[in-house]
Design a protein around this motif. Structure first.
Motif, short mmCIF file in Angstrom:
data_model
loop_
_atom_site.label_atom_id
_atom_site.label_comp_id
_atom_site.label_asym_id
_atom_site.label_seq_id
_atom_site.Cartn_x
_atom_site.Cartn_y
_atom_site.Cartn_z
N UNK A 1 0.90 -1.34 0.06
CA UNK A 1 -0.01 0.01 0.03
C UNK A 1 0.78 1.17 0.05
N UNK A 2 0.21 2.41 0.26
CA UNK A 2 0.83 3.71 0.21
C UNK A 2 1.07 4.32 1.66
N UNK A 3 2.38 4.51 1.84
CA UNK A 3 2.81 4.97 3.27
C UNK A 3 1.87 5.78 3.97
N UNK A 4 1.37 5.56 5.02
CA UNK A 4 0.37 6.55 5.75
C UNK A 4 -0.58 7.25 5.01
N UNK A 5 -1.30 6.49 4.14
CA UNK A 5 -2.17 7.04 3.13
C UNK A 5 -3.03 5.92 2.68
N UNK A 6 -3.88 5.52 3.77
CA UNK A 6 -5.12 4.26 3.58
C UNK A 6 -6.17 4.77 2.50
N UNK A 7 -6.44 6.16 2.26
CA UNK A 7 -7.39 6.34 1.40
C UNK A 7 -6.79 6.19 0.04
N UNK A 8 -5.77 6.56 -0.31
CA UNK A 8 -5.19 6.35 -1.75
C UNK A 8 -5.00 4.87 -1.93
N UNK A 9 -4.40 4.16 -1.06
CA UNK A 9 -4.43 2.88 -1.03
C UNK A 9 -5.78 2.20 -1.55
N UNK A 10 -6.85 2.53 -0.89
CA UNK A 10 -8.13 1.97 -0.97
C UNK A 10 -8.54 2.31 -2.39
N UNK A 11 -8.13 3.46 -2.79
CA UNK A 11 -8.62 3.95 -4.23
C UNK A 11 -8.06 3.09 -5.32
N UNK A 12 -6.94 2.45 -4.96
CA UNK A 12 -6.19 1.69 -5.93
C UNK A 12 -6.12 0.19 -5.86
N UNK A 13 -6.76 -0.40 -4.91
CA UNK A 13 -6.41 -1.95 -4.52
C UNK A 13 -7.70 -2.16 -3.93
N UNK A 14 -8.63 -3.11 -4.64
CA UNK A 14 -9.67 -3.75 -4.27
C UNK A 14 -9.56 -5.22 -4.45
N UNK A 15 -9.66 -6.07 -3.28
CA UNK A 15 -9.58 -7.57 -3.37
C UNK A 15 -8.35 -8.04 -4.19
N UNK A 16 -7.20 -7.17 -3.88
CA UNK A 16 -6.09 -7.46 -4.32
C UNK A 16 -5.70 -6.85 -5.78
N UNK A 17 -6.77 -6.26 -6.41
CA UNK A 17 -6.71 -5.93 -7.75
C UNK A 17 -6.09 -4.60 -7.69
N UNK A 18 -5.08 -4.38 -8.35
CA UNK A 18 -4.44 -2.90 -8.44
C UNK A 18 -4.86 -2.06 -9.77
#
Length: 567
Positions: A429-446
């Motif tokens: 994921x992105x360091x200290x950025x859960x919102x950005x991580x959630x926006x690009x990874x869904x169920x393992x799909x990037x």
């Protein structure tokens, strides 16, 4: 990023090398009922180990062979020395600077043999590696120091002044380790060489290191072409997986290291970028190759190094391929040892490919690869022997692909949408950025942010960056498509296209052209050339000539920079 070009194919049905992959007969099996495309390669076993454990796994096979050598000075280190020096460095980080598991150490150096020592030493010490472009300004460095929050920074005399200024801006007081290049080190800077050559380091402290495959190994920062850079958390498992994935036979672009053979690869692409760091440095060290480093691209040293070190594998970016094909000083003698050239990060126009192929040996492979920082980085690659230069090849082993519409519904073969990637190489994921991580990874799909299509045979064609599409009266215009057409013009050396604001159309395409030396061409000539080849809504409306185009280290055009400055 690879764009849709006119394919140059030998035949639609072919057996690729001795890999046992008959793509024509297996193509239908690559597509699942829910429009997911699997890799044509057999899954590989991902070892349950850290990056340094993976690099040292087979070191006894090539301990006395050269690991790293500088193409300018010819200073070199063997694999045995690399192991010793990196562990010395790790011990000093633990004892002298109190580095502990999970700390971050920053490297701001050009390519050199010592870069490998520093990088492996940081990992041996249990810390994470974050890398910074050595030509960054203090302001740019300061931003990454704040985000990455390192405990120690490593530089060379030319970068230490910038590091000190950046630390002041960040209000941080950190130890600075300096690699002495002969010009001397400023007061207060710790000598890298003294750490490395210490004859009696306390190596017992390395037994305290407790790093697991799921722990973070690297913290590179994304290029920021579509926004501010984000820290990409790559685990040991991510990177080890990507190394092993590159060893599937049809995309294994080197010969095994033996007592009688050692292939050489040229490391001129920067190690601070993920392509240079993982594909060139880490993976090739894990395979026992000789890695020849250059601190930067300069025509003379680049060509002389290719010739003197008999480079077999050249990992390139499009500007380098353009140079090889178009520069008059590049002769066949410089390229006679090369067996494979890989190119990633940006489109390769057909003309550039053909010019290079005219200079290399008949059996030389020129292959597109595709990946992102967030995929550690490799996701797809052409197969050895392929001539489908318009494509990015196939998903590598253990990797699945989907192309989706704006509602994330999977599309069918040959439909264009956003490319999604799933595999063991996808970042944590992105360091200290859960919102950005959630926006690009869904169920393992990037979500790659790249527009692409998947052929019936599973082959990938990258069209353009999703966020860089030009919207003309509701129509979507991929800049890369127009850039490829512009490069077909005999006067054009390089080209970029961005969307320029327009009251009636919303946006219209604007071209930036780098002309070939000694040629004369007018903007209207360029505009007419494109107009004859595309639909009306795609036509170029304005042309600006530049001496060079802004690009990031991997060769991607910084369209945002052009747009901000000229539109």
């Amino acid at each position: 990023m690879i764009m849709a070009l006119n394919a140059i194919t030998r035949t639609a049905q072919r057996i690729v090398g001795n890999s046992g992959i008959l793509l024509s007969s297996r193509s239908s099996s690559l597509w699942t009922s829910d429009n997911i495309v699997k890799s044509p390669h057999k899954d590989v076993v991902i070892p349950n180990r850290t990056v340094v454990e993976h690099v040292w796994e087979d070191i006894l096979k090539w301990a006395d062979k050269t690991a790293l050598v500088c193409g300018v000075t010819n200073r070199s280190i063997t694999y045995q020395q690399l192991y010793k020096y990196s562990r010395n460095f790790a011990a000093q980080l633990r004892t002298q600077l109190k580095i502990r598991d999970g700390d971050v150490v920053c490297i701001m150096m050009p390519n050199s043999p010592e870069y490998g020592v520093a990088m492996l030493g940081i990992l041996e010490a249990g810390a994470e590696v974050t890398t910074i472009n050595p030509i960054y300004t203090a302001h740019e460095v300061h931003r990454q120091l704040v985000l990455a929050n390192p405990n120690v920074v490593i530089g060379v005399p030319s970068t230490i002044k910038v590091l000190k200024e950046a630390l002041q801006l960040a209000q941080k007081d950190l130890p600075i380790i300096g690699l002495n290049d002969g010009t001397g080190l400023p007061s207060g800077v710790i000598s890298f060489q003294e750490f490395v050559i210490d004859s009696n380091p306390d190596l017992s402290v390395l037994k305290e290191v407790s790093k697991k495959p799921e722990d973070i190994a690297f913290l590179p920062y994304s290029s920021g072409t579509t926004g501010l850079p984000k820290g990409v958390e790559l685990t040991n498992r991510n990177v080890v997986a990507n190394c092993v994935q590159q060893e599937s036979d049809p995309i294994k672009f080197y010969n095994d290291t033996t007592s009688l053979n050692q292939d050489a690869t040229l490391a001129v692409l920067p190690f601070y970028h993920i392509y240079g760091l993982v594909i060139i440095l880490l993976h090739k060290l894990s395979a026992g190759l000789k890695v020849v480093t250059l601190p930067k691209f300069q025509p003379d040293s680049f060509l002389s190094t290719l010739k003197e070190h008999k480079i077999q594998l050249l990992c390139a970016a499009p500007p380098m391929v353009l140079f090889l094909g178009s520069h008059p000083d590049v002769k066949k003698e410089h390229l006679e040892s090369i067996k494979t050239i890989t190119s990633g990060a940006a489109p390769l126009p057909r003309n550039d490919v053909q010019r290079v192929l005219e200079k290399v040996q008949p059996d030389t492979n020129l292959l597109q690869i595709y990946g992102l920082t967030e995929t550690s980085p490799l996701a797809t690659a052409m197969l050895r022997g392929s001539t489908a230069y318009s494509t990015a090849g196939y998903a590598i082993a253990n990797t699945q692909l989907r192309v989706v519409d704006s509602d994330l519904r999977s599309l069918e073969p040959n439909q264009v949408g956003e490319l999604l990637i799933r595999g063991p190489q996808v970042m944590k994921g992105y360091r200290n950025n859960p919102e950005a991580t959630k926006a690009v990874i869904t169920e393992g799909w990037f979500r790659s942010g790249d527009l692409a299509s998947l052929g019936k045979d599973g082959v990938v064609t990258i069209v353009d960056r999703l966020k860089e599409l030009i919207k003309v009266k509701g129509y979507q215009v991929p800049p890369a498509e127009l850039e490829n057409i512009l490069k077909e013009h005999p006067a054009v050396l390089d080209a970029a296209v961005v969307g320029m604001p327009d009251k009636k159309a919303g946006e219209v395409p604007k071209a930036f052209i780098v002309k070939k030396d000694g040629v004369k061409v007018q903007p209207e000539d360029i505009i007419k050339f494109v107009a004859e080849r595309v639909a009306e809504f795609k036509r170029i409306k304005e042309v600006t000539f530049l001496d060079e185009l802004p690009k990031n280290p991997s060769g991607k055009i910084l369209r945002r920079v052009l747009k901000d400055k000229y539109c």
